[in-house]
Motif scaffolding. Structure first.
Motif, mmCIF file in Angstrom:
data_model
loop_
_atom_site.group_PDB
_atom_site.id
_atom_site.type_symbol
_atom_site.label_atom_id
_atom_site.label_comp_id
_atom_site.label_asym_id
_atom_site.label_seq_id
_atom_site.Cartn_x
_atom_site.Cartn_y
_atom_site.Cartn_z
ATOM 1 N N HIS A 295 -4.769 -0.384 6.117
ATOM 2 C CA HIS A 295 -5.070 1.014 6.025
ATOM 3 C C HIS A 295 -5.127 1.265 4.615
ATOM 4 O O HIS A 295 -5.064 2.607 4.508
ATOM 5 C CB HIS A 295 -3.851 2.192 6.366
ATOM 6 C CG HIS A 295 -3.275 1.521 7.805
ATOM 7 N ND1 HIS A 295 -3.882 1.844 8.624
ATOM 8 C CD2 HIS A 295 -2.283 0.878 7.883
ATOM 9 C CE1 HIS A 295 -3.453 1.633 10.022
ATOM 10 N NE2 HIS A 295 -2.568 1.071 9.181
ATOM 11 N N GLU B 259 0.701 -4.226 10.222
ATOM 12 C CA GLU B 259 -0.130 -3.135 10.149
ATOM 13 C C GLU B 259 0.197 -2.768 8.237
ATOM 14 O O GLU B 259 2.069 -2.729 8.177
ATOM 15 C CB GLU B 259 -0.095 -1.681 10.282
ATOM 16 C CG GLU B 259 -0.640 -1.355 11.792
ATOM 17 C CD GLU B 259 -0.199 -0.133 12.325
ATOM 18 O OE1 GLU B 259 -1.095 0.817 11.704
ATOM 19 O OE2 GLU B 259 0.697 0.014 13.593
ATOM 20 N N SER C 94 -9.776 1.916 8.092
ATOM 21 C CA SER C 94 -8.809 1.187 9.036
ATOM 22 C C SER C 94 -9.246 -0.381 8.768
ATOM 23 O O SER C 94 -10.189 -0.174 9.995
ATOM 24 C CB SER C 94 -7.309 0.897 8.830
ATOM 25 O OG SER C 94 -7.057 2.726 8.633
ATOM 26 N N TYR D 30 0.920 0.943 5.163
ATOM 27 C CA TYR D 30 0.536 1.778 6.494
ATOM 28 C C TYR D 30 1.065 4.026 6.009
ATOM 29 O O TYR D 30 0.924 4.257 6.853
ATOM 30 C CB TYR D 30 2.110 1.641 7.092
ATOM 31 C CG TYR D 30 2.536 2.155 8.790
ATOM 32 C CD1 TYR D 30 1.819 1.662 9.397
ATOM 33 C CD2 TYR D 30 3.368 3.431 8.674
ATOM 34 C CE1 TYR D 30 1.505 2.723 10.705
ATOM 35 C CE2 TYR D 30 3.003 4.301 9.799
ATOM 36 C CZ TYR D 30 2.206 3.275 11.226
ATOM 37 O OH TYR D 30 2.585 4.391 12.073
ATOM 38 N N LYS E 102 -2.035 5.250 5.299
ATOM 39 C CA LYS E 102 -2.754 5.471 6.412
ATOM 40 C C LYS E 102 -3.256 7.266 6.646
ATOM 41 O O LYS E 102 -2.083 7.784 6.594
ATOM 42 C CB LYS E 102 -2.477 5.071 7.848
ATOM 43 C CG LYS E 102 -2.860 5.095 9.284
ATOM 44 C CD LYS E 102 -1.626 5.170 10.527
ATOM 45 C CE LYS E 102 -0.699 6.066 10.415
ATOM 46 N NZ LYS E 102 -1.303 7.015 11.384
#
Length: 137
Positions: free
Chosen positions: A27, A105, A38, A108, A111
């Protein structure tokens, strides 16, 4: 599993003979700008682990001191993230039939708030990911 992929115009074609379909989602701001969202990435591969046809259509951009990003000169499709001296990471969207699972991920905390991916994969902030990346160095 073998994966075959191509850019929008088909001038660049990538074949990965064997890969485990474990997907990492990045992200970070650079990935959001380069991929338009992303970056859903297949695992890293050395240059010997994939075949690329149409190399004359690949433009490389040095996005940092440690990485470059590749795109098609003709249609502009984002092709890869390359950690210099290390692996290439390809977006899942280049390939047909990807059935992988999100395994982590990263970045993060960068994001956008307007979406949430449904998975139980570890989610690392920028600080956590970089600490993990440079652990022991």
């Amino acid at each position: 599993m073998q994966l075959n992929g191509a850019c929008l115009c088909g001038n660049v074609q990538i074949t990965i003979p064997e890969i485990v379909e474990e997907i990492t989602v990045c992200h970070c701001q650079m990935c959001q700008k380069f991929f338009g969202s992303s970056f859903l990435s297949l695992p890293g591969l050395s240059a010997e682990q994939f075949a690329l046809q149409g190399a004359e259509f690949v433009q490389r951009y040095a996005s940092s001191q440690w990485a470059e990003r590749g795109f098609c000169k003709n249609c502009g499709s984002s092709l890869f993230y390359h950690a210099l001296g290390q692996d290439y990471f390809f977006p899942t969207g280049l390939f047909e039939g990807v059935t992988g699972k999100i395994v982590q991920e990263i970045f993060y905390d960068k994001k956008p708030e307007f979406y949430q991916l449904q998975n139980d994969a570890p989610k690392l902030s920028e600080k956590e990911f970089l600490a993990h990346l440079f652990e022991g160095k």
